[in-house]
Design a protein around this motif. Structure first.
Motif, PDB file in Angstrom:
ATOM      1  N   MET A   1       8.119   7.037  62.486  1.00  0.00           N
ATOM      2  CA  MET A   1       8.807   7.707  61.393  1.00  0.00           C
ATOM      3  C   MET A   1       7.915   8.800  60.804  1.00  0.00           C
ATOM      4  O   MET A   1       6.802   8.536  60.386  1.00  0.00           O
ATOM      5  N   THR A   2       8.417   9.996  60.812  1.00  0.00           N
ATOM      6  CA  THR A   2       7.601  11.105  60.295  1.00  0.00           C
ATOM      7  C   THR A   2       7.790  11.258  58.786  1.00  0.00           C
ATOM      8  O   THR A   2       8.655  10.600  58.186  1.00  0.00           O
ATOM      9  N   ILE A   3       7.010  12.160  58.220  1.00  0.00           N
ATOM     10  CA  ILE A   3       7.123  12.385  56.773  1.00  0.00           C
ATOM     11  C   ILE A   3       8.502  12.970  56.440  1.00  0.00           C
ATOM     12  O   ILE A   3       9.097  12.650  55.427  1.00  0.00           O
ATOM     13  N   LEU A   4       9.015  13.822  57.359  1.00  0.00           N
ATOM     14  CA  LEU A   4      10.336  14.399  57.124  1.00  0.00           C
ATOM     15  C   LEU A   4      11.386  13.306  56.978  1.00  0.00           C
ATOM     16  O   LEU A   4      12.236  13.335  56.083  1.00  0.00           O
ATOM     17  N   HIS A   5      11.287  12.292  57.876  1.00  0.00           N
ATOM     18  CA  HIS A   5      12.244  11.181  57.786  1.00  0.00           C
ATOM     19  C   HIS A   5      12.159  10.502  56.435  1.00  0.00           C
ATOM     20  O   HIS A   5      13.176  10.205  55.805  1.00  0.00           O
ATOM     21  N   LEU A   6      10.914  10.252  56.007  1.00  0.00           N
ATOM     22  CA  LEU A   6      10.731   9.578  54.714  1.00  0.00           C
ATOM     23  C   LEU A   6      11.348  10.401  53.587  1.00  0.00           C
ATOM     24  O   LEU A   6      12.038   9.863  52.713  1.00  0.00           O
ATOM     25  N   CYS A   7      11.111  11.723  53.652  1.00  0.00           N
ATOM     26  CA  CYS A   7      11.678  12.585  52.617  1.00  0.00           C
ATOM     27  C   CYS A   7      13.199  12.486  52.608  1.00  0.00           C
ATOM     28  O   CYS A   7      13.830  12.400  51.541  1.00  0.00           O
ATOM     29  N   LEU A   8      13.800  12.501  53.815  1.00  0.00           N
ATOM     30  CA  LEU A   8      15.263  12.482  53.884  1.00  0.00           C
ATOM     31  C   LEU A   8      15.809  11.159  53.376  1.00  0.00           C
ATOM     32  O   LEU A   8      16.833  11.109  52.682  1.00  0.00           O
ATOM     33  N   ILE A   9      15.109  10.058  53.733  1.00  0.00           N
ATOM     34  CA  ILE A   9      15.569   8.757  53.247  1.00  0.00           C
ATOM     35  C   ILE A   9      15.460   8.703  51.723  1.00  0.00           C
ATOM     36  O   ILE A   9      16.384   8.247  51.028  1.00  0.00           O
ATOM     37  N   PHE A  10      14.352   9.239  51.209  1.00  0.00           N
ATOM     38  CA  PHE A  10      14.169   9.264  49.761  1.00  0.00           C
ATOM     39  C   PHE A  10      15.283  10.066  49.093  1.00  0.00           C
ATOM     40  O   PHE A  10      15.890   9.620  48.106  1.00  0.00           O
ATOM     41  N   SER A  11      15.586  11.254  49.663  1.00  0.00           N
ATOM     42  CA  SER A  11      16.601  12.085  49.019  1.00  0.00           C
ATOM     43  C   SER A  11      17.974  11.425  49.130  1.00  0.00           C
ATOM     44  O   SER A  11      18.775  11.496  48.186  1.00  0.00           O
ATOM     45  N   ALA A  12      18.247  10.759  50.249  1.00  0.00           N
ATOM     46  CA  ALA A  12      19.545  10.085  50.376  1.00  0.00           C
ATOM     47  C   ALA A  12      19.660   8.973  49.347  1.00  0.00           C
ATOM     48  O   ALA A  12      20.715   8.783  48.727  1.00  0.00           O
ATOM     49  N   LEU A  13      18.559   8.237  49.148  1.00  0.00           N
ATOM     50  CA  LEU A  13      18.578   7.173  48.146  1.00  0.00           C
ATOM     51  C   LEU A  13      18.797   7.749  46.749  1.00  0.00           C
ATOM     52  O   LEU A  13      19.596   7.226  45.964  1.00  0.00           O
ATOM     53  N   LEU A  14      18.096   8.854  46.471  1.00  0.00           N
ATOM     54  CA  LEU A  14      18.224   9.476  45.158  1.00  0.00           C
ATOM     55  C   LEU A  14      19.659   9.939  44.933  1.00  0.00           C
ATOM     56  O   LEU A  14      20.230   9.753  43.850  1.00  0.00           O
ATOM     57  N   PHE A  15      20.254  10.526  45.972  1.00  0.00           N
ATOM     58  CA  PHE A  15      21.636  10.998  45.861  1.00  0.00           C
ATOM     59  C   PHE A  15      22.571   9.823  45.562  1.00  0.00           C
ATOM     60  O   PHE A  15      23.430   9.897  44.691  1.00  0.00           O
TER      61      PHE A  15
ATOM     62  N   LEU B   1      20.528  14.071  39.058  1.00  0.00           N
ATOM     63  CA  LEU B   1      19.813  13.388  40.144  1.00  0.00           C
ATOM     64  C   LEU B   1      20.362  13.806  41.498  1.00  0.00           C
ATOM     65  O   LEU B   1      19.618  14.035  42.449  1.00  0.00           O
ATOM     66  N   MET B   2      21.709  13.917  41.582  1.00  0.00           N
ATOM     67  CA  MET B   2      22.314  14.322  42.857  1.00  0.00           C
ATOM     68  C   MET B   2      21.846  15.718  43.244  1.00  0.00           C
ATOM     69  O   MET B   2      21.542  15.987  44.411  1.00  0.00           O
ATOM     70  N   LEU B   3      21.791  16.616  42.249  1.00  0.00           N
ATOM     71  CA  LEU B   3      21.342  17.977  42.547  1.00  0.00           C
ATOM     72  C   LEU B   3      19.883  17.970  42.996  1.00  0.00           C
ATOM     73  O   LEU B   3      19.493  18.684  43.930  1.00  0.00           O
ATOM     74  N   ASN B   4      19.060  17.132  42.329  1.00  0.00           N
ATOM     75  CA  ASN B   4      17.654  17.085  42.700  1.00  0.00           C
ATOM     76  C   ASN B   4      17.450  16.531  44.100  1.00  0.00           C
ATOM     77  O   ASN B   4      16.528  16.944  44.807  1.00  0.00           O
ATOM     78  N   ALA B   5      18.296  15.580  44.490  1.00  0.00           N
ATOM     79  CA  ALA B   5      18.210  15.049  45.848  1.00  0.00           C
ATOM     80  C   ALA B   5      18.369  16.185  46.855  1.00  0.00           C
ATOM     81  O   ALA B   5      17.625  16.277  47.843  1.00  0.00           O
ATOM     82  N   ALA B   6      19.354  17.068  46.573  1.00  0.00           N
ATOM     83  CA  ALA B   6      19.554  18.208  47.475  1.00  0.00           C
ATOM     84  C   ALA B   6      18.334  19.122  47.465  1.00  0.00           C
ATOM     85  O   ALA B   6      17.924  19.636  48.514  1.00  0.00           O
ATOM     86  N   ASN B   7      17.714  19.285  46.296  1.00  0.00           N
ATOM     87  CA  ASN B   7      16.515  20.131  46.227  1.00  0.00           C
ATOM     88  C   ASN B   7      15.391  19.561  47.083  1.00  0.00           C
ATOM     89  O   ASN B   7      14.681  20.311  47.770  1.00  0.00           O
ATOM     90  N   ILE B   8      15.208  18.234  47.023  1.00  0.00           N
ATOM     91  CA  ILE B   8      14.169  17.609  47.850  1.00  0.00           C
ATOM     92  C   ILE B   8      14.440  17.885  49.327  1.00  0.00           C
ATOM     93  O   ILE B   8      13.535  18.194  50.100  1.00  0.00           O
ATOM     94  N   ASN B   9      15.720  17.802  49.708  1.00  0.00           N
ATOM     95  CA  ASN B   9      16.082  18.128  51.089  1.00  0.00           C
ATOM     96  C   ASN B   9      15.631  19.540  51.451  1.00  0.00           C
ATOM     97  O   ASN B   9      15.051  19.764  52.507  1.00  0.00           O
ATOM     98  N   PHE B  10      15.960  20.485  50.558  1.00  0.00           N
ATOM     99  CA  PHE B  10      15.611  21.876  50.856  1.00  0.00           C
ATOM    100  C   PHE B  10      14.111  22.030  51.034  1.00  0.00           C
ATOM    101  O   PHE B  10      13.647  22.666  51.985  1.00  0.00           O
ATOM    102  N   ILE B  11      13.338  21.430  50.109  1.00  0.00           N
ATOM    103  CA  ILE B  11      11.890  21.562  50.192  1.00  0.00           C
ATOM    104  C   ILE B  11      11.362  20.917  51.476  1.00  0.00           C
ATOM    105  O   ILE B  11      10.535  21.496  52.200  1.00  0.00           O
ATOM    106  N   ALA B  12      11.882  19.728  51.798  1.00  0.00           N
ATOM    107  CA  ALA B  12      11.392  19.020  52.988  1.00  0.00           C
ATOM    108  C   ALA B  12      11.721  19.807  54.255  1.00  0.00           C
ATOM    109  O   ALA B  12      10.865  20.006  55.121  1.00  0.00           O
ATOM    110  N   PHE B  13      12.963  20.273  54.333  1.00  0.00           N
ATOM    111  CA  PHE B  13      13.355  21.018  55.536  1.00  0.00           C
ATOM    112  C   PHE B  13      12.562  22.320  55.653  1.00  0.00           C
ATOM    113  O   PHE B  13      12.252  22.768  56.749  1.00  0.00           O
ATOM    114  N   TRP B  14      12.276  22.906  54.486  1.00  0.00           N
ATOM    115  CA  TRP B  14      11.512  24.159  54.501  1.00  0.00           C
ATOM    116  C   TRP B  14      10.082  23.900  54.970  1.00  0.00           C
ATOM    117  O   TRP B  14       9.542  24.585  55.830  1.00  0.00           O
ATOM    118  N   LYS B  15       9.436  22.847  54.410  1.00  0.00           N
ATOM    119  CA  LYS B  15       8.035  22.546  54.723  1.00  0.00           C
ATOM    120  C   LYS B  15       7.878  22.245  56.214  1.00  0.00           C
ATOM    121  O   LYS B  15       6.904  22.644  56.841  1.00  0.00           O
TER     122      LYS B  15
END
Lengths: 499, 103
Positions: free
Chosen positions: B1-15, B37-51
């Protein structure tokens, strides 16, 4: 990117925002100590002038020649901008005669802000611009819905509209983030180019569904319609007119663009489970909207709720029209016209109907159907414009609503018989049949409104005094009526505009 | 499991948390918090996908996140204004009390 190209591309929106600020400034400085009527007239006049200049700019070479990659510069954007500005202008005119709206200048300014959001939505070519425009228009509309602070209904309508809208926006943003992650692009063209190379993963389907939630809310399509009846009932009539007209145009044009980028160019009729996947979702939205909207409207005794449910029903047909445009079932020069013609004429009829309600409200409430009793005797102009608007919504020839429905159904049926995918034919064929059946049901509740306005004599406790129609409202009602009749008799007036 | 996966799981949970809060809470402000919180989950996605994107130097995802934070702030302002408007009429922000419009 150079700034002169940016200014050219954004000129209509810049004028709208400038006009809004001018309206506010003038009311602050020149409106002090003046009567409400004077302030309302000046605000509406300035607003209409701003809308007209913006509309004129949108047709000149200055704006049309601009090339920025995140704003579309095609016929669809051109037509949608003009349609939105026309509808906003007609709505703003009603402010000039209303005594119901306190703070008319702020009302007009918010309408102009919302309109700039709509026009940007109609031209957006990029997820970021689409999201920002979506939110600009939505945030303005929430305030417009809750504008009448003195009434509990209005505050409640605004809050409900906001809560549903905020949630829909969050869904949409999450969907955008997934699309960005999967493709690495935020421009619609880039996404359309990348998507076909990506296998259909559950993540992609989640992204599509979440984006459709956002559009379903904007379009008031069932099952995301719950805000619509409450917002239409509680909001000031002028706000409801804008929510019902220009907002729809913007939402559906953007939806058609997304359909084109996310689904067709991705070749997804093939990749997404041979059309069953997304067409299933889409078809479900259409069916539920048609059934719930039209059958829900039968039970209503409140004229605004009735119009809201009929709007949900119309959203079903508009989704079909967006399908024609987005999926490209017809030649490019025809398909954009079909969608725009439908949403524009629907918008004009809605503005006409809510405009009549706004004028009646100046002389007492207008909520129940019985409040419209003997309207044609109290004011012949109101009676006739209500009749034209409602009959156009119902789709009676020779009014514009008839040709709008007819052309959408005709195109879908003709194309479905020669389309290659057999399953696609059947789904679309039955969707159109359902929509035609529902149009017949719709006639019943539309005629209920007209029965009150033209035939029924009022109860003893209802006012029978003549209604004075303010000048600006009369101009707007006449323009709506003329447009509905002229465009209905000669559809080519509008259809040729975009060729 | 990569860090990206962890980020996505975190954002899905937050959403999901945000959605649960928005649907289940009866206080208007807590519903607003859920939406944020839902909006922030999407922001985390954007940051993770960007990084973790192949070309993070163009900054698209980060830009998107910055804009959407600004939009979320504007949305909170409008939302709180509407909540105050309803509070003036019913002296509470319970959404169950906002039931004059129905049918």
């Amino acid at each position: 990117m150079n700034y002169s190209a940016l200014l050219k591309a954004f000129m209509p929106e810049a004028i709208l925002v400038f006009g809004a600020l001018l309206v506010l400034t003038h009311d602050l400085l020149g409106g002090r100590g003046r009567s409400h009527e004077y302030r309302a007239k000046i605000a509406a006049a300035l607003g209409v002038v701003a809308v007209c200049i913006a509309g004129w700019m949108a047709t000149t070479e200055f704006t049309l020649g601009a090339t920025v990659d995140f704003l579309a510069n095609d016929k669809l954007a051109f037509g949608a901008r003009l349609a939105i500005l026309t509808l906003s202008g007609l709505t703003v005119l009603f402010i000039g005669g209303t005594s119901k709206v306190k703070n008319p200048a702020e009302h007009v300014a918010l309408m102009l802000f919302a309109s700039s959001g709509f026009t940007l939505m109609a031209a957006a070519q990029n997820l970021l611009v689409a999201f920002l425009a979506f939110e600009l228009s939505s945030l303005s509309l929430y305030i417009l819905a809750g504008f009448d602070k003195t009434r509990r209904d209005s505050a409640e309508a605004g809050l409900k509209y906001f809560l549903f809208g905020g949630m829909a926006a969050a869904f949409m943003l999450f969907g955008f983030s997934l699309i960005y992650g999967l493709t690495g692009e935020i421009s619609l063209a880039g996404i359309a180019a990348k998507l076909p190379q990506i296998p259909l993963s559950p993540l992609l389907i989640v992204a599509f569904v979440m984006i459709f939630v956002g559009f379903g809310y904007k379009a008031a399509a069932a099952p995301f319609h719950l805000w619509a009846p409450d917002a239409y009932q509680g909001a000031p009539a002028t706000s409801a007119a804008l929510i019902a007209s220009a907002s729809k145009v913007a939402g559906f044009v953007l939806l058609a663009r997304f359909l084109a980028a996310l689904l067709t160019k991705a070749g997804s009729i093939e990749i997404i489970g041979a059309s069953k996947g997304w067409l299933g979702i889409f078809g479900a939205l259409v069916i539920v909207s048609l059934l719930l909207g039209n059958i829900g409207a039968l039970a209503q005794s409140n004229v605004r709720r009735l119009l809201a449910y009929s709007a949900i029903g119309h959203a079903g047909v508009m989704l079909l029209a967006a399908l024609v445009t987005g999926v490209g079932l017809e030649l490019p020069e025809v398909r954009n016209n079909l969608l725009l013609y439908y949403v524009f004429t629907y918008g004009i009829a809605s503005v006409g109907a809510f405009g009549v309600i706004a004028v009646v409200e100046n002389n007492g409430g207008c909520q129940q159907l019985s409040d419209l009793a003997s309207l044609s005797k109290r004011s012949p102009l109101l009676g006739i414009s209500l009749m034209v608007s409602i009959l156009s919504l119902a789709g009676i020839p020779p009014l514009a609503g008839f040709y709008a429905k007819f052309s959408v159904f005709e195109t879908l049926l003709r194309r479905s018989s020669i389309a290659s995918a057999q399953s696609l034919d059947n789904v679309i064929f039955w969707l159109v049949m359902l929509a035609i059946a529902m149009s017949a049901i719709a006639l019943y509740y539309y005629l209920q409104i007209l029965k009150q306005a033209l035939v029924v004599s009022p109860d003893k406790d209802q006012p029978t005094t003549p209604i004075r129609v303010p000048f600006m409202a009369a101009v707007s009602l006449l323009l709506c009526m003329i447009t509905l009749i002229a465009v209905g008799v000669y559809p080519d007036l509008l259809m040729n505009l975009l060729k | 499991m990569t860090i990206l996966h962890l980020c996505l799981i975190f954002s899905a949970l937050l959403f999901s948390l945000g959605l649960a809060a928005a649907l289940a809470r009866s206080s208007g402000i807590l519903v607003l918090l859920g939406i944020e919180l839902m909006l922030n989950a999407a922001n985390i996605n954007f940051i993770a996908f960007w990084k973790f994107s192949p070309n993070p130097e163009n900054g698209t995802g980060a830009m998107f996140a910055i804009f959407s934070i600004a939009v979320a702030a504007a949305e909170a302002a409008v939302g709180l204004a509407l909540i105050i408007a309803i509070y003036r009429h019913q002296s509470s922000i319970r959404l169950q009390d906002a039931n004059t419009l129905k049918g």
